[in-house]
Design an enzyme around this catalytic site. Structure first.
Site, PDB file in Angstrom:
ATOM      1  N   GLU A 193       2.386  54.578 -48.817  1.00  0.00           N
ATOM      2  CA  GLU A 193       1.950  56.018 -48.916  1.00  0.00           C
ATOM      3  C   GLU A 193       2.339  56.668 -50.766  1.00  0.00           C
ATOM      4  O   GLU A 193       2.162  57.935 -50.642  1.00  0.00           O
ATOM      5  CB  GLU A 193       2.660  57.348 -47.937  1.00  0.00           C
ATOM      6  CG  GLU A 193       2.121  56.784 -46.793  1.00  0.00           C
ATOM      7  CD  GLU A 193       2.418  57.178 -45.253  1.00  0.00           C
ATOM      8  OE1 GLU A 193       3.448  57.971 -45.987  1.00  0.00           O
ATOM      9  OE2 GLU A 193       2.071  57.060 -44.131  1.00  0.00           O
ATOM     10  N   LYS A 242      -0.883  64.072 -35.173  1.00  0.00           N
ATOM     11  CA  LYS A 242      -2.142  63.313 -35.384  1.00  0.00           C
ATOM     12  C   LYS A 242      -3.349  63.076 -34.812  1.00  0.00           C
ATOM     13  O   LYS A 242      -3.021  61.688 -33.655  1.00  0.00           O
ATOM     14  CB  LYS A 242      -0.938  61.422 -35.330  1.00  0.00           C
ATOM     15  CG  LYS A 242      -0.413  62.078 -36.548  1.00  0.00           C
ATOM     16  CD  LYS A 242       0.831  60.016 -36.877  1.00  0.00           C
ATOM     17  CE  LYS A 242       1.426  59.583 -37.236  1.00  0.00           C
ATOM     18  NZ  LYS A 242       2.591  58.439 -36.763  1.00  0.00           N
TER      19      LYS A 242
HETATM   20  C1  2PG Z   1       4.471  57.983 -39.271  1.00  0.00           C
HETATM   21  C2  2PG Z   1       3.110  57.660 -40.227  1.00  0.00           C
HETATM   22  C3  2PG Z   1       2.586  57.947 -41.634  1.00  0.00           C
HETATM   23  P1  2PG Z   1       2.044  54.975 -39.707  1.00  0.00           P
HETATM   24  O1  2PG Z   1       4.796  57.107 -38.993  1.00  0.00           O
HETATM   25  O2  2PG Z   1       4.578  59.300 -39.298  1.00  0.00           O
HETATM   26  O3  2PG Z   1       4.181  58.576 -42.433  1.00  0.00           O
HETATM   27  O4  2PG Z   1       3.106  56.373 -40.626  1.00  0.00           O
HETATM   28  O5  2PG Z   1       0.596  55.656 -40.224  1.00  0.00           O
HETATM   29  O6  2PG Z   1       2.163  53.747 -39.958  1.00  0.00           O
HETATM   30  O7  2PG Z   1       1.936  55.834 -38.031  1.00  0.00           O
HETATM   31 MG    MG Z   2       6.393  59.023 -38.074  1.00  0.00          MG
END
Ligand code: 2PG
Ligand code: MG
Length: 429
Positions: free
Chosen positions: A210, A340
Site C-alpha cells: 500500500e 469496505k
Molecule cells: C485492511 C486492508 C487495508 P486488505 O486490512 O484493512 O489495509 O487490507 O485489503 O488486504 O484486507
Molecule cells: Mg484491516
C-alpha cells in the site's frame, strides 16, 4: 435538460490492479452518460466477506477473472439493462438476486461490486453532478460538507509485506490540521521523515503493497518507535498535531487458539495480546487500533473495547465484514466499523453497514483494499455519505495518490462549504 437514467448497456472488461493481478472493470451506460468502476481486492480478508470469482488453474496464478467478466457481460447486463440507474437500491437488489450463494461466489463479488459502483457513477453522470454530491442527496449537497479525516500508512507490514513484521498497517492521522489539504501535507512530511530515518539506518528498501515503507524492524514495537521519531523529525507534535493509528489485522496471526508473533517468535493467548496492545496504547500516542484481536475472538474484542474504548477508537474490520446484521448483533465489540464495499458486495449493503454503525453509536471509516487501481469511488463514498474517516493506504503509489488527489479536488471545489473532520470522529472515544 435532464437525461434519461435508463441503463442502455453494461460492459465488463479485464483490467489490472496495483499488485499486477487481473481485476474486473464495469462500464454502465445510460445513452451517452457513462459510469465506470474497478473492483478492488484484499489480501488480509475476513472469512465472512463476499467472495470474488477467480478462474483458478495455473495461468496468472489462478487469479484471472474471465469468468467474472463473462458474468458482467451476460447475466449482470441482462438484469440491469432497461433499469433506472438512479434507483441504486433496486439495481443492487437485482444483482444480489442473481446470485443464490450468500457469499456471492457464484457471479463473483468482484463482478457485482464493480457493477454496483458503476451504476452509481452512471446515475451521477446523468444528473450531471459529482458522485459525492449524488450520494449526499440534494439536501446536504447545498450545505456544509465534511471532508473525512484521512488515515495514512507510513510503514506497511503483515500480509502486505511478506509478513516482515506482524502489525499490518502503521498509520498516522492528522486531526490537528485545519483542512484535508493540510492533513495530507503534514502526512507527506512524516512520510519523507520516515524514509529519511530508514535511510540513515541503511534499512530503506522500497515500499510494501500500500506504499508504506518496507518494515525492516527487529520488533513490532520498534516500528511504532520509528513512527513517533518520524513525526518528531517532521516538526510535528505527536498526540497533538498528529497521532498514530494501527491495524494489527490480528485474524492473520491466529494459530491454534492464540496469536503468533512471527517476528518475535512469541505465542500469545488473547489476554496477553490485549495486554500487549494496551501497553502500546499507554506508551505511544495511539488513538485508533483496528482488529487488535481476531475475527473469532469475540470475548477478546469485547474485553479490549471495554478496557480501552473510552480513550481509543477500536475498529472492527474482519469481525464485521461490512455486514449491517453483524454490526447490530455484536454488542460491545469495537466502537468503530471499517466499511469496505467489496466485503459487502453492493453499495446499498455498504450503506446499510454505515447506517448500522451510526445506529449502534459507533464511528465509521470508509476503506480501500490492499489491491487497488486508479478507481476513486471510495473517496466519493466517504464524502457523500459523511463517514468522517477515510483509509486508503499510503501517500505513495499512484493507486493511492489517485484517491487522495481526488479528495483534494473535492475539497477545493467546495470552497467555504468544506469542513475538515479533524478530531470530531475521534471525540466520541
Ligand atoms: C485492511 C486492508 C487495508 P486488505 O486490512 O484493512 O489495509 O487490507 O485489503 O488486504 O484486507
Ligand atoms: Mg484491516
Amino acid at each position: 435538460m435532464s437525461r434519461d437514467p435508463r441503463i442502455t448497456a453494461v460492459l465488463g472488461r479485464r483490467v489490472w490492479d496495483s499488485r499486477g493481478r487481473p481485476t474486473v472493470e464495469v462500464e454502465v451506460r445510460c445513452g451517452r452518460s457513462v459510469g465506470r468502476a474497478i473492483a478492488p481486492a484484499g489480501a488480509s480478508t475476513g472469512s465472512g466477506e463476499a467472495v470474488e470469482l477467480r478462474d483458478g488453474g495455473t495461468r496468472l496464478g489462478g487469479l484471472d477473472v474471465r469468468g467474472a467478466v463473462a458474468n458482467v457481460n451476460g447475466p449482470i447486463a441482462d438484469a440491469l439493462v432497461g433499469h433506472d440507474a438512479a434507483d441504486q437500491r433496486v439495481a443492487d437488489d437485482r444483482l444480489i438476486a442473481l446470485d443464490p450463494s450468500p457469499s456471492l461466489a457464484g457471479l463473483g463479488a468482484n463482478a457485482i461490486v464493480a457493477a454496483s459502483m458503476a451504476v452509481a457513477h452512471a446515475a451521477a453522470e446523468v444528473a450531471d453532478v459529482p458522485l459525492w454530491a449524488w450520494l449526499a442527496g440534494t439536501g446536504t449537497a447545498a450545505g456544509i460538507v465534511t471532508m473525512p479525516l484521512p488515515e495514512i500508512q507510513i510503514f506497511g507490514g503483515g500480509a502486505h509485506a511478506g509478513r516482515r513484521i506482524d502489525i499490518q498497517d502503521l498509520m498516522i492521522v492528522a486531526p490537528g490540521a485545519a483542512s484535508f489539504a493540510e492533513a495530507l501535507e503534514w502526512t507527506a512530511e512524516v512520510y519523507l521523515a520516515a524514509g529519511g530515518i530508514m535511510n540513515d539506518r541503511g534499512a530503506r528498501s522500497g515500499v510494501a503493497d500500500e506504499g508504506g515503507w518496507w518494515p525492516a524492524f527487529a520488533t513490532n514495537e520498534a516500528a511504532i518507535e520509528a513512527l513517533v521519531a518520524a513525526i518528531e523529525r517532521a516538526g510535528l507534535v505527536p498526540g497533538r498535531d498528529v497521532a498514530i493509528s494501527l491495524d494489527i489485522a490480528a485474524s492473520e496471526l491466529w494459530r491454534d487458539g492464540g496469536y503468533r508473533l512471527g517476528l518475535e517468535g512469541r505465542d500469545l493467548d488473547s489476554d496477553a495480546m490485549i495486554e500487549l496492545v494496551t501497553g502500546w496504547c499507554t506508551r505511544y500516542p495511539i488513538v485508533s487500533v483496528e482488529d487488535p484481536v481476531g475475527e473469532h475472538d469475540l470475548a477478546g474484542f469485547r474485553a479490549i473495547t471495554a478496557a480501552l474504548g473510552d480513550g481509543v477508537q477500536i475498529v472492527g474490520d474482519d469481525v464485521f465484514v461490512t455486514d449491517a446484521a453483524r454490526v447490530d448483533e455484536l454488542d460491545g465489540v469495537a466502537n468503530a466499523v471499517l466499511v469496505k464495499p467489496n466485503q459487502a458486495g453492493t453499495l446499498s449493503r455498504a450503506a446499510d453497514a454505515l447506517e448500522a454503525s451510526r445506529r449502534t453509536g459507533r464511528g465509521a471509516i470508509l476503506s480501500a483494499r490492499s489491491g487497488e487501481s486508479e478507481d476513486v469511488t471510495i473517496v466519493h463514498l466517504a464524502v457523500g455519505w459523511g463517514a468522517g474517516q477515510l483509509k486508503v493506504g499510503s501517500i505513495a503509489r499512484g493507486e493511492r495518490t489517485a484517491k487522495w488527489n481526488e479528495a483534494l479536488r473535492i475539497e477545493q471545489s467546495l470552497g467555504d462549504r468544506a469542513r475538515f473532520a479533524g478530531w470530531s470522529p475521534l471525540r466520541r472515544v
